[in-house]
Structures are given as structure tokens and as C-alpha cells.
Design a protein around this motif. Structure first.
Motif: not given
Ligand SMILES: NC(=O)c1ccc[n+]([C@@H]2O[C@H](COP(=O)([O-])OP(=O)(O)OC[C@H]3O[C@@H](n4cnc5c(N)ncnc54)[C@H](OP(=O)(O)O)[C@@H]3O)[C@@H](O)[C@H]2O)c1
Length: 204
Positions: A58-60, A78-82, A84-97
Motif C-alpha cells: 500500500e505504498s504511495f 510502473e509495473t515494478l512500483l505497482k 508495492m502500491g500505487i505510483c505517480m510520476e512527479v516532477e523532480e522539483k516535488y520530490m522534497d515535498a
């Protein structure tokens, strides 16, 4: 690649030849894609931020693709990350948040569940009953949102009858500034992540 951020450079240099032409997925907090691509340029990279709920599927997980990755790499990721839960692509500038919100999020919610459990004890519930009722209430509310059945304000509205019991509880939550505390928690964790990254960038 899921060693501690401080070990990334050493490990990356150690495996540099083995990862040539391969897709490398990092879970390391803080370390930017640019660093991977500069240190071992012949591999393709994905940077991810999962959370501990990966252990129960159930990871995000927020992820960002490196500059040389392909569409096929995105599918593989995506196949791998799914798994272990749900995944979303984000811009790298959001990774700290993302780190401050969903990376640390299970800890914040665990505190809420623990507090609810103690609250149940306070009103006389047996411990196991209180624990189950608290955790399931959090899971149930989360599922209503994730399944798109209700928004948070709709849940509040439906459970809160005028002059009823829930409004008494909500009054105490507002008075205790739970919302502000959670907003400040995410802000502080994000700031800390940014500060560690700045320090790491200066030193590396
Ligand atoms: N824990 C989380 O909730 C979470 C969430 C998101 C991201 N992350 C990221 O995931 C990474 C790992 O975190 P963690 O909490 O899982 O840490 P951890 O439990 O300490 O795991 C680190 C792993 O790296 C291995 N390792 C250390 N040095 C190595 C080397 N030179 N070569 C090969 N393997 C080596 C360790 O093996 P030994 O035990 O044998 O030393 C251990 O299995 C970190 O970069 C962290 O930022 C963690």
C-alpha cells in the motif's frame, strides 16, 4: 538501488560497470537524478520515493524518470512500483515535498491511530478493540477517498449531524489545531529534506 543516501556514491562507483546500459531504480531520499547520471552515465535512472507501506502493498510512490530513460523504462518502472502500491510520476522539483508528505506520512498517521487508540482506552474500550476500531476508521476513510466515493468534506458532512456526537469531537479537534499541526509537520519535514540536500550538494 536502495542503500542509505550516504552510501549511494560508493555503491554506484562499485557497480558502475555492471549497470552499463541498464535501468537503475533508486529509492534514496535526497539524491538527485543529475548525480546518478554524472557519476555512472552509462546507465538509465529512475528516482523514487516509496514509503514503509510497501511492506503491505500500500505504498504511495512518487517517481521521476531520468533524462535518458525510454517509454519502455517507464512501463517497467510502473509495473515494478505497482507491486508495492500505487505510483505517480512527479516532477523532480516535488520530490522534497513528496518525501515530507508521503515518505513520512505513515509516521504521522500512525500517531493519529495511536492517539485514537488511547482515546478509546480513555472511554473504557479494551485495548485490542480500540486498536482495531481506530486503524479501521483511518483505513475506511482513506478507501472512501481513494475509491472516489466521497471527498473529505463530504465524509465530515455526512457523519456530522446537527447537535450530534461527532460535532462534539470535531470541535475538540479544531480546538487542538490538528490540521495546523499536520500542515506544519509536512512543511518542516520538507524543509529539512531541502536543507539536507543543499548541504549534501555543497559537500559533494
Ligand atoms: N525506510 C523507508 O521508509 C524509506 C522510504 C523511502 C525511501 N527510503 C530510502 O531507501 C533507502 C534504504 O532505506 P532503509 O530504511 O531501507 O535502510 P536500511 O534498512 O538501512 O537498508 C539499507 C540496505 O543497504 C545495504 N547496504 C549498505 N551498504 C551497502 C553496500 N555497500 N553494498 C550493498 N548493500 C549495502 C544494507 O545491507 P546490510 O544490512 O547488510 O548492511 C541494507 O540492506 C534509503 O536511501 C532511504 O532514503 C526509505
Amino acid at each position: 538501488l536502495c542503500v542509505k543516501p550516504g552510501d549511494i556514491e560508493k555503491v554506484l562507483l562499485e557497480i558502475k560497470d555492471e549497470i552499463k546500459g541498464k535501468l537503475v531504480i533508486s529509492t534514496a531520499a535526497i539524491i538527485p537524478l543529475e548525480f546518478f547520471e554524472a557519476t555512472a552515465p552509462l546507465a538509465r535512472y529512475v528516482r523514487t520515493m516509496p514509503n514503509i507501506a510497501a511492506m503491505s502493498g500500500e505504498s504511495f510512490t512518487g517517481y521521476c524518470m531520468g533524462s535518458t530513460t525510454t517509454l519502455n523504462d517507464k512501463d517497467t518502472t510502473e509495473t515494478l512500483l505497482k507491486t508495492m502500491g500505487i505510483c505517480m510520476e512527479v516532477e523532480e522539483k516535488y520530490m522534497d515535498a513528496i518525501t515530507g508528505l508521503s515518505g513520512s506520512g505513515p509516521a504521522y498517521v500512525a500517531i493519529v491511530i495511536d492517539a485514537l487508540t488511547y482515546a478509546g482506552l480513555r472511554v473504557g474500550l479494551p485495548r485490542e478493540l480500540s486498536k482495531a476500531a481506530s486503524a479501521q476508521s483511518v483505513l475506511g476513510a482513506a478507501k472512501l477517498l481513494i475509491d472516489g466515493i466521497y471527498t473529505p468534506s463530504e465524509i465530515e458532512e455526512m457523519v456530522t449531524t446537527p447537535g450530534g456526537t461527532t460535532i462534539e469531537g470535531i470541535y475538540e479537534i479544531e480546538d487542538g489545531k490538528l490540521r495546523t499541526a499536520l500542515m506544519n509537520a509536512v512543511q518542516s519535514a520538507t524543509n529539512k529534506c531541502t536543507n539536507i540536500r543543499y548541504k549534501w550538494e555543497k559537500e559533494s
